[in-house]
Design an enzyme around this catalytic site. Structure first.
Site, PDB file in Angstrom:
ATOM      1  CG  PHE A  49      11.017  -2.569  -0.519  1.00 51.86           C
ATOM      2  CD1 PHE A  49      10.127  -2.395  -1.561  1.00 51.86           C
ATOM      3  CD2 PHE A  49      10.651  -3.433   0.514  1.00 51.86           C
ATOM      4  CE1 PHE A  49       8.909  -3.063  -1.582  1.00 51.86           C
ATOM      5  CE2 PHE A  49       9.426  -4.105   0.505  1.00 51.86           C
ATOM      6  CZ  PHE A  49       8.555  -3.905  -0.546  1.00 51.86           C
ATOM      7  N   GLY A  50      13.832  -4.331   0.141  1.00 52.53           N
ATOM      8  CA  GLY A  50      13.849  -5.728   0.602  1.00 52.53           C
ATOM      9  C   GLY A  50      14.787  -6.600  -0.231  1.00 52.53           C
ATOM     10  CG  ASN A 106      -0.782   4.343   9.727  1.00 55.73           C
ATOM     11  OD1 ASN A 106      -1.799   4.804   9.202  1.00 55.73           O
ATOM     12  ND2 ASN A 106      -0.698   4.110  11.025  1.00 55.73           N
ATOM     13  CG  ASP A 163       2.267 -10.849   6.516  1.00 54.18           C
ATOM     14  OD1 ASP A 163       2.749  -9.810   7.000  1.00 54.18           O
ATOM     15  OD2 ASP A 163       2.778 -11.968   6.702  1.00 54.18           O
ATOM     16  CE  LYS A 191       8.622  -4.927  -6.232  1.00 50.26           C
ATOM     17  NZ  LYS A 191       9.057  -4.412  -4.946  1.00 50.26           N
ATOM     18  CG  HIS A 247       4.850   2.787  -2.019  1.00 51.93           C
ATOM     19  ND1 HIS A 247       5.100   3.471  -3.191  1.00 51.93           N
ATOM     20  CD2 HIS A 247       4.898   1.472  -2.325  1.00 51.93           C
ATOM     21  CE1 HIS A 247       5.303   2.588  -4.152  1.00 51.93           C
ATOM     22  NE2 HIS A 247       5.190   1.368  -3.658  1.00 51.93           N
ATOM     23  CE  LYS A 248       2.949  -2.937   2.159  1.00 51.13           C
ATOM     24  NZ  LYS A 248       2.773  -3.886   3.276  1.00 51.13           N
TER      25      LYS A 248
HETATM   26  P1  IMP Z   1       5.283  -6.781   4.294  1.00 50.94           P
HETATM   27  O1  IMP Z   1       4.372  -7.856   4.777  1.00 50.94           O
HETATM   28  O2  IMP Z   1       4.768  -6.096   3.050  1.00 50.94           O
HETATM   29  O3  IMP Z   1       5.681  -5.824   5.363  1.00 50.94           O
HETATM   30  O4  IMP Z   1       6.625  -7.501   3.821  1.00 50.94           O
HETATM   31  C1  IMP Z   1       7.428  -8.261   4.713  1.00 50.94           C
HETATM   32  C2  IMP Z   1       8.857  -8.339   4.207  1.00 50.94           C
HETATM   33  O5  IMP Z   1       8.914  -9.049   2.957  1.00 50.94           O
HETATM   34  C3  IMP Z   1       9.516  -6.983   3.909  1.00 50.94           C
HETATM   35  O6  IMP Z   1      10.119  -6.449   5.064  1.00 50.94           O
HETATM   36  C4  IMP Z   1      10.559  -7.362   2.861  1.00 50.94           C
HETATM   37  O7  IMP Z   1      11.716  -7.888   3.477  1.00 50.94           O
HETATM   38  C5  IMP Z   1       9.882  -8.470   2.095  1.00 50.94           C
HETATM   39  N1  IMP Z   1       9.182  -7.928   0.918  1.00 50.94           N
HETATM   40  C6  IMP Z   1       7.846  -7.671   0.811  1.00 50.94           C
HETATM   41  N2  IMP Z   1       7.548  -7.215  -0.410  1.00 50.94           N
HETATM   42  C7  IMP Z   1       8.715  -7.175  -1.098  1.00 50.94           C
HETATM   43  C8  IMP Z   1       9.044  -6.778  -2.430  1.00 50.94           C
HETATM   44  O8  IMP Z   1       8.204  -6.354  -3.242  1.00 50.94           O
HETATM   45  N3  IMP Z   1      10.345  -6.876  -2.756  1.00 50.94           N
HETATM   46  C9  IMP Z   1      11.315  -7.327  -1.902  1.00 50.94           C
HETATM   47  N4  IMP Z   1      11.065  -7.690  -0.653  1.00 50.94           N
HETATM   48  C10 IMP Z   1       9.761  -7.624  -0.255  1.00 50.94           C
END
Ligand code: IMP
Length: 194
Positions: free
Chosen positions: A149-150, A9, A69, A172, A12-13
């Protein structure tokens, strides 16, 4: 028009992949099929979690579906935080706490090599596929940049001097792990999903 469900949901994705796909397909978020529950993510691997999410939605809602993921795999930490990237500093912790923990764990380590990995699992009526995107780079010793982020403020991709958080979002989003996996999925959908 052909449509397919993306097990997220995250607006952005959805927008990001719809932009790469163009007008030939419509990407449907979970909210539109009435799926509002938390989808289980109990696997020990990134591939396993993506597959688990795609099958959950496919089986329960009887729709063709894909799920993603992502994790950061750090060489000196035996691939950690990996599948635990979102909750590296513990449940309820935020991006900042995760980065602080990562910098602490890497303190004094000889290698700071790392990679982001995204896996997309596609489950349709008659097929199951995985698409992978990897970007290699280095974890620097201090945060740089305000974007993204992240772990973006501490990740410098190979071939660049800026962290993901310093570079323009458009750059990016062209070179990232997620972009690479997404482009493979899009190519497959355009060629095979008629
Ligand atoms: P998700 O599976 O896309 O929810 O990513 C899981 C986790 O990986 C996120 O909560 C971030 O901590 C990290 N992450 C995913 N994609 C990125 C990114 O593009 N940059 C930095 N951290 C990321």
């Amino acid at each position: 028009m052909k449509s397919i469900v993306f097990a997220t949901n995250n607006k952005h994705k959805i927008e990001e992949i719809q932009a790469i796909l163009g007008g030939a397909f419509r990407i449907i978020p979970l909210s539109e099929i009435g799926c509002n529950e938390d989808i289980p993510e109990t696997s020990q691997t990134i591939e396993g979690n993506a597959t688990q999410k795609a099958y959950y939605v496919n089986e329960k809602y009887k729709v063709d579906c894909f799920a993603d993921d992502t994790g950061l795999e750090v060489e000196a930490l035996d691939g950690q935080p990996g599948v635990k990237s979102a909750r590296y500093a513990g449940p309820g912790h935020d991006f900042d706490a995760n980065v602080t923990k990562l910098l602490k764990e890497l303190n004094g380590q000889l290698s700071r090599r790392a990679r982001f990995k995204t896996v997309i699992s596609l489950v349709t009526e008659d097929n199951e596929m995985l698409f992978e995107g990897i970007i290699n780079g280095t974890i620097i010793t201090e945060r740089r940049g305000k974007g993204g982020f992240g772990y973006d403020p501490v990740f410098v991709p190979d071939g660049y001097n800026q962290t993901f958080a310093e570079m323009p979002a458009e750059l990016k989003n062209t070179i990232s792990h997620r972009a690479l996996a997404t482009k493979k999925l899009v190519k497959y959908l355009q060629e095979h999903y008629k």
